[in-house]
Design a protein around this motif. Structure first.
Motif, PDB file in Angstrom:
ATOM      1  N   LEU A  15       0.853  -1.179   0.000  1.00 16.94           N
ATOM      2  CA  LEU A  15       0.000   0.000   0.000  1.00 16.94           C
ATOM      3  C   LEU A  15       0.891   1.231   0.000  1.00 16.94           C
ATOM      4  N   ARG A  16       0.825   2.000  -1.075  1.00 15.04           N
ATOM      5  CA  ARG A  16       1.619   3.227  -1.136  1.00 15.04           C
ATOM      6  C   ARG A  16       0.893   4.307  -0.340  1.00 15.04           C
ATOM      7  N   VAL A  17       1.605   4.869   0.627  1.00 15.74           N
ATOM      8  CA  VAL A  17       1.000   5.844   1.526  1.00 15.74           C
ATOM      9  C   VAL A  17       1.846   7.105   1.552  1.00 15.74           C
ATOM     10  N   PRO A  18       1.232   8.262   1.796  1.00 15.53           N
ATOM     11  CA  PRO A  18       2.004   9.492   1.935  1.00 15.53           C
ATOM     12  C   PRO A  18       2.724   9.505   3.270  1.00 15.53           C
ATOM     13  N   PRO A  19       3.751  10.332   3.419  1.00 17.94           N
ATOM     14  CA  PRO A  19       4.436  10.410   4.714  1.00 17.94           C
ATOM     15  C   PRO A  19       3.532  11.007   5.776  1.00 17.94           C
ATOM     16  N   GLY A  20       3.873  10.693   7.018  1.00 19.33           N
ATOM     17  CA  GLY A  20       3.106  11.274   8.124  1.00 19.33           C
ATOM     18  C   GLY A  20       2.404  10.213   8.948  1.00 19.33           C
ATOM     19  N   PRO A  21       2.164  10.496  10.232  1.00 15.22           N
ATOM     20  CA  PRO A  21       1.574   9.506  11.141  1.00 15.22           C
ATOM     21  C   PRO A  21       0.156   9.098  10.778  1.00 15.22           C
ATOM     22  N   ALA A  22      -0.616   9.978  10.149  1.00 10.53           N
ATOM     23  CA  ALA A  22      -2.006   9.637   9.842  1.00 10.53           C
ATOM     24  C   ALA A  22      -2.087   8.432   8.924  1.00 10.53           C
ATOM     25  N   SER A  23      -1.130   8.322   7.996  1.00  7.88           N
ATOM     26  CA  SER A  23      -1.164   7.218   7.044  1.00  7.88           C
ATOM     27  C   SER A  23      -0.744   5.898   7.674  1.00  7.88           C
ATOM     28  N   ARG A  24      -0.215   5.941   8.912  1.00  9.06           N
ATOM     29  CA  ARG A  24       0.219   4.724   9.596  1.00  9.06           C
ATOM     30  C   ARG A  24      -0.864   4.173  10.515  1.00  9.06           C
ATOM     31  N   ALA A  25      -2.056   4.718  10.441  1.00 10.15           N
ATOM     32  CA  ALA A  25      -3.117   4.298  11.350  1.00 10.15           C
ATOM     33  C   ALA A  25      -3.623   2.894  11.049  1.00 10.15           C
ATOM     34  N   LEU A  26      -3.512   2.455   9.794  1.00 10.94           N
ATOM     35  CA  LEU A  26      -4.116   1.178   9.402  1.00 10.94           C
ATOM     36  C   LEU A  26      -3.611  -0.008  10.219  1.00 10.94           C
ATOM     37  N   PRO A  27      -2.288  -0.198  10.381  1.00  7.60           N
ATOM     38  CA  PRO A  27      -1.854  -1.342  11.198  1.00  7.60           C
ATOM     39  C   PRO A  27      -2.408  -1.310  12.608  1.00  7.60           C
ATOM     40  N   ARG A  28      -2.513  -0.135  13.191  1.00  7.10           N
ATOM     41  CA  ARG A  28      -3.019  -0.028  14.561  1.00  7.10           C
ATOM     42  C   ARG A  28      -4.500  -0.378  14.643  1.00  7.10           C
ATOM     43  N   VAL A  29      -5.240  -0.036  13.604  1.00  4.37           N
ATOM     44  CA  VAL A  29      -6.656  -0.412  13.571  1.00  4.37           C
ATOM     45  C   VAL A  29      -6.788  -1.928  13.415  1.00  4.37           C
ATOM     46  N   ILE A  30      -5.971  -2.509  12.556  1.00  8.73           N
ATOM     47  CA  ILE A  30      -6.006  -3.964  12.376  1.00  8.73           C
ATOM     48  C   ILE A  30      -5.681  -4.681  13.683  1.00  8.73           C
ATOM     49  N   LEU A  31      -4.747  -4.119  14.456  1.00  6.17           N
ATOM     50  CA  LEU A  31      -4.334  -4.733  15.716  1.00  6.17           C
ATOM     51  C   LEU A  31      -5.286  -4.429  16.874  1.00  6.17           C
ATOM     52  N   GLY A  32      -6.325  -3.646  16.605  1.00  5.92           N
ATOM     53  CA  GLY A  32      -7.270  -3.313  17.657  1.00  5.92           C
ATOM     54  C   GLY A  32      -6.772  -2.230  18.594  1.00  5.92           C
ATOM     55  N   ASP A 180       7.599   4.513  -0.965  1.00  5.33           N
ATOM     56  CA  ASP A 180       8.392   4.244  -2.165  1.00  5.33           C
ATOM     57  C   ASP A 180       8.178   2.794  -2.574  1.00  5.33           C
ATOM     58  N   VAL A 181       7.454   2.591  -3.661  1.00  9.58           N
ATOM     59  CA  VAL A 181       7.114   1.229  -4.095  1.00  9.58           C
ATOM     60  C   VAL A 181       8.060   0.701  -5.168  1.00  9.58           C
ATOM     61  N   THR A 182       9.130   1.435  -5.462  1.00 10.95           N
ATOM     62  CA  THR A 182      10.013   1.075  -6.569  1.00 10.95           C
ATOM     63  C   THR A 182      10.501  -0.362  -6.470  1.00 10.95           C
ATOM     64  N   LEU A 183      11.034  -0.746  -5.312  1.00  6.89           N
ATOM     65  CA  LEU A 183      11.618  -2.073  -5.165  1.00  6.89           C
ATOM     66  C   LEU A 183      10.561  -3.160  -4.968  1.00  6.89           C
ATOM     67  N   ALA A 184       9.324  -2.761  -4.728  1.00  5.84           N
ATOM     68  CA  ALA A 184       8.248  -3.742  -4.573  1.00  5.84           C
ATOM     69  C   ALA A 184       7.771  -4.281  -5.915  1.00  5.84           C
ATOM     70  N   HIS A 185       8.014  -3.540  -6.972  1.00  2.20           N
ATOM     71  CA  HIS A 185       7.607  -4.008  -8.300  1.00  2.20           C
ATOM     72  C   HIS A 185       8.351  -5.305  -8.623  1.00  2.20           C
ATOM     73  N   GLY A 186       7.616  -6.273  -9.110  1.00  5.77           N
ATOM     74  CA  GLY A 186       8.200  -7.566  -9.424  1.00  5.77           C
ATOM     75  C   GLY A 186       8.176  -8.533  -8.264  1.00  5.77           C
ATOM     76  N   ILE A 191       0.035  -3.827  -5.845  1.00  5.10           N
ATOM     77  CA  ILE A 191       0.462  -2.531  -5.323  1.00  5.10           C
ATOM     78  C   ILE A 191      -0.707  -1.585  -5.454  1.00  5.10           C
ATOM     79  N   ILE A 192      -1.140  -1.055  -4.318  1.00  3.04           N
ATOM     80  CA  ILE A 192      -2.321  -0.188  -4.283  1.00  3.04           C
ATOM     81  C   ILE A 192      -1.834   1.240  -4.058  1.00  3.04           C
ATOM     82  N   ASP A 193      -2.197   2.120  -4.954  1.00  2.00           N
ATOM     83  CA  ASP A 193      -1.676   3.483  -4.930  1.00  2.00           C
ATOM     84  C   ASP A 193      -2.831   4.473  -4.963  1.00  2.00           C
ATOM     85  N   ARG A 194      -3.727   4.323  -4.010  1.00  2.00           N
ATOM     86  CA  ARG A 194      -4.861   5.239  -4.015  1.00  2.00           C
ATOM     87  C   ARG A 194      -5.089   5.911  -2.672  1.00  2.00           C
TER      88      ARG A 194
END
Length: 199
Positions: A15-32, A180-186, A191-194
């Motif tokens: 998942l391509r995310v912008p910098p900043g703490p707000a974009s890191r919320a997803l793992p914490r939500v998954i973990l409850g 940065d998803v460059t090295l994830a290609h292949g 790769i989700i970039d939305r």
């Protein structure tokens, strides 16, 4: 930002995310550790409900998480950090502890760890130790924030290849968040970039 996302066993999703703490919320939500603003989060087929501590503890045992900063304990040696979850959660005989440590270190192409604490080594090595620590309990799901951050290009490519191998050979599900998803290609299955920063 609204997001509908699923990750299957054996799949590497980036998942391509912008910098900043707000974009890191997803793992914490998954973990409850937080609640979604709307909708529902399900993990291993069951809803993740904050407040149901016994169910959350059991679920988290099946998940390896590497936060953006690695979250190594600064007062413990690198080796002690690596072994901490295994000794805390399972407390197997020391022979098995060392065998499991050797297993994850070989997987990540890590040589013998220096007998020092995290603040005294480079960020790339700390990230590798954090990933090894996340793998030592043999999780079914890996949640990774910037998995190759601070690593040289050769090591970073090897990490992405290792993650892809974990998915394909061991059926681990991996959700990686990175700017940065460059090295994830292949390597990634998707790769989700939305995910965009709020206006």
């Amino acid at each position: 930002v609204p997001l509908s996302l699923s990750v299957a066993a054996g799949e590497l999703v980036v998942l391509r995310v912008p910098p900043g703490p707000a974009s890191r919320a997803l793992p914490r939500v998954i973990l409850g550790l937080g609640r979604p603003h709307r909708g529902e989060v399900r993990c291993f087929g069951a809803p993740v409900l904050a407040g149901q501590e016994a169910a959350l503890v059991a679920m988290r045992r099946r998940i390896g998480w590497v936060a953006a900063q690695g979250a190594l304990l600064s007062n413990l040696t690198l080796e002690a950090n690596l072994l901490l979850p295994l000794r805390y959660h399972e407390a197997p005989p020391e022979e098995e502890v060392q065998a499991r440590a050797a297993e994850v270190m070989a997987l990540l192409h890590l040589a013998r760890l220096p007998a020092t604490i995290p603040p005294l080594v480079d960020r790339g090595l700390c990230r590798q130790v954090a990933l090894a620590r996340a793998l030592i309990l043999r999780p079914e799901l890996l949640l990774l924030e910037e998995p190759a951050d601070g690593m040289d290009p050769t090591t970073a490519r090897a990490i992405w290849a290792t993650l892809a191998g974990l998915c394909r050979r061991q059926g681990v599900a991996v959700l990686a968040l990175t700017g940065d998803v460059t090295l994830a290609h292949g390597q990634a299955d998707r790769i989700i970039d939305r995910v965009q920063p709020a206006p």
